[in-house]
Motif scaffolding. Structure first.
Motif, PDB file in Angstrom:
ATOM      1  N   HIS A  41       0.850  -1.195   0.000  1.00  0.00           N
ATOM      2  CA  HIS A  41       0.000   0.000   0.000  1.00  0.00           C
ATOM      3  C   HIS A  41       0.886   1.245   0.000  1.00  0.00           C
ATOM      4  N   ASP A  43       0.977   5.278   0.081  1.00  0.00           N
ATOM      5  CA  ASP A  43       0.195   6.460   0.442  1.00  0.00           C
ATOM      6  C   ASP A  43       0.804   7.706  -0.165  1.00  0.00           C
ATOM      7  N   HIS A  74      -2.706   4.690  -3.071  1.00  0.00           N
ATOM      8  CA  HIS A  74      -3.789   5.479  -2.472  1.00  0.00           C
ATOM      9  C   HIS A  74      -3.473   6.957  -2.677  1.00  0.00           C
ATOM     10  N   MET A  76      -4.134  10.470  -2.066  1.00  0.00           N
ATOM     11  CA  MET A  76      -4.774  11.496  -1.231  1.00  0.00           C
ATOM     12  C   MET A  76      -4.410  12.839  -1.854  1.00  0.00           C
ATOM     13  N   ASP A 182      -8.413   1.237   6.028  1.00  0.00           N
ATOM     14  CA  ASP A 182      -7.091   1.866   6.110  1.00  0.00           C
ATOM     15  C   ASP A 182      -7.069   2.866   7.245  1.00  0.00           C
TER      16      ASP A 182
HETATM   17 ZN    ZN Z   1      -3.667   4.655   2.662  1.00  0.00          ZN
END
Ligand code: ZN
Ligand code: DX5
Length: 229
Positions: A41, A43, A74, A76, A182
């Protein structure tokens, strides 16, 4: 994008968040937990959508040379449309965008056209109705169990209501969709998240901040499997 498979939809997946890893030894950190984890994963924080910055495509392409795991990226970010193609080229396998930024149908289509597996994320205070209408068009639904921006925060249990609703809908409609959680996932919260219907578990500090990350991952997996049966 690489040609690495996410594996069967709905299957239990442990996805260590590299945000909690030592970036100076990133490849070694990821390799050390290889045997007990499924995805990686990643970020990505842009300093706009969340009050923090983390990593970008160059780190993904460097890490890509050292791991054959599915890279679950992911985003953001408030403007992922400008970066989806760079992440795909860098070796991302799936990219998840946040529903709060809008333009969701367009972003899903763009990610799809790049050959990415497509995820949609919802913050803890975003209602289920905001993501429900896109469930047939995505591969992964990510429910944030903390407000995004930082690792090491406490799990927000109220989010499990949305996880349960999503799992019921997936089952009722036979949707091919992974449900990911998460934030604050650890030995105490894994059983709660799995019982609610999550099948992809992201864990940062509960793996990489532990003295023995491989053993920590193994324990999380054991608890998840037990909670499933
Ligand atoms: Zn995340
Ligand atoms: C939060 C990130 C998470 C976070 C998880 O902004 O999206 O992936 O790093 O970290 P832990 O598991 O430490 O809560």
């Amino acid at each position: 994008m690489s040609d690495i498979s996410a594996g069967p939809v709905g299957q239990l997946r442990l996805a260590p968040s590299i945000l909690a890893a030592d970036f100076g030894y990133l490849a070694a950190e990821v390799r050390a937990v290889d045997a007990e984890t499924d995805w990686v994963h990643v970020d990505v924080m842009d300093g706009h959508f969340v009050p923090n910055v983390s990593i970008g495509p160059p780190v993904v392409s460097s890490l890509r040379l050292h791991s054959k795991k599915f890279f679950d990226v992911h985003l953001m970010m408030t403007q992922p449309e400008h970066y989806l193609s760079s992440f795909a080229k860098a070796g991302a396998d799936g990219c998840t965008v946040h529903v709060e930024i809008g333009r969701t149908a367009e972003l899903i289509a763009q990610a799809r056209s790049l050959g990415l597996r497509v995820g949609l994320a919802a913050n803890p205070d975003t209602p289920f109705s905001a993501v429900e209408k896109f469930m047939a068009d995505i591969d992964l639904l990510l429910f944030m169990t903390v407000f995004p921006g930082f690792g090491g925060q406490a799990f927000i249990g109220d989010v499990m209501d949305k996880v349960r609703q999503a799992r019921e809908l997936v089952n009722a409609k036979g949707l091919l969709l992974d449900i990911e959680v998460d934030g604050g996932i650890n030995e105490d919260t894994v059983p709660i998240a799995v019982a609610a219907g999550a099948n992809v578990l992201v864990a940062g500090s509960a793996i990489f901040s532990q003295a023995d990350p491989l053993a920590a991952a193994s324990q999380l997996r054991y608890l998840a499997v037990n909670a499933q049966s």
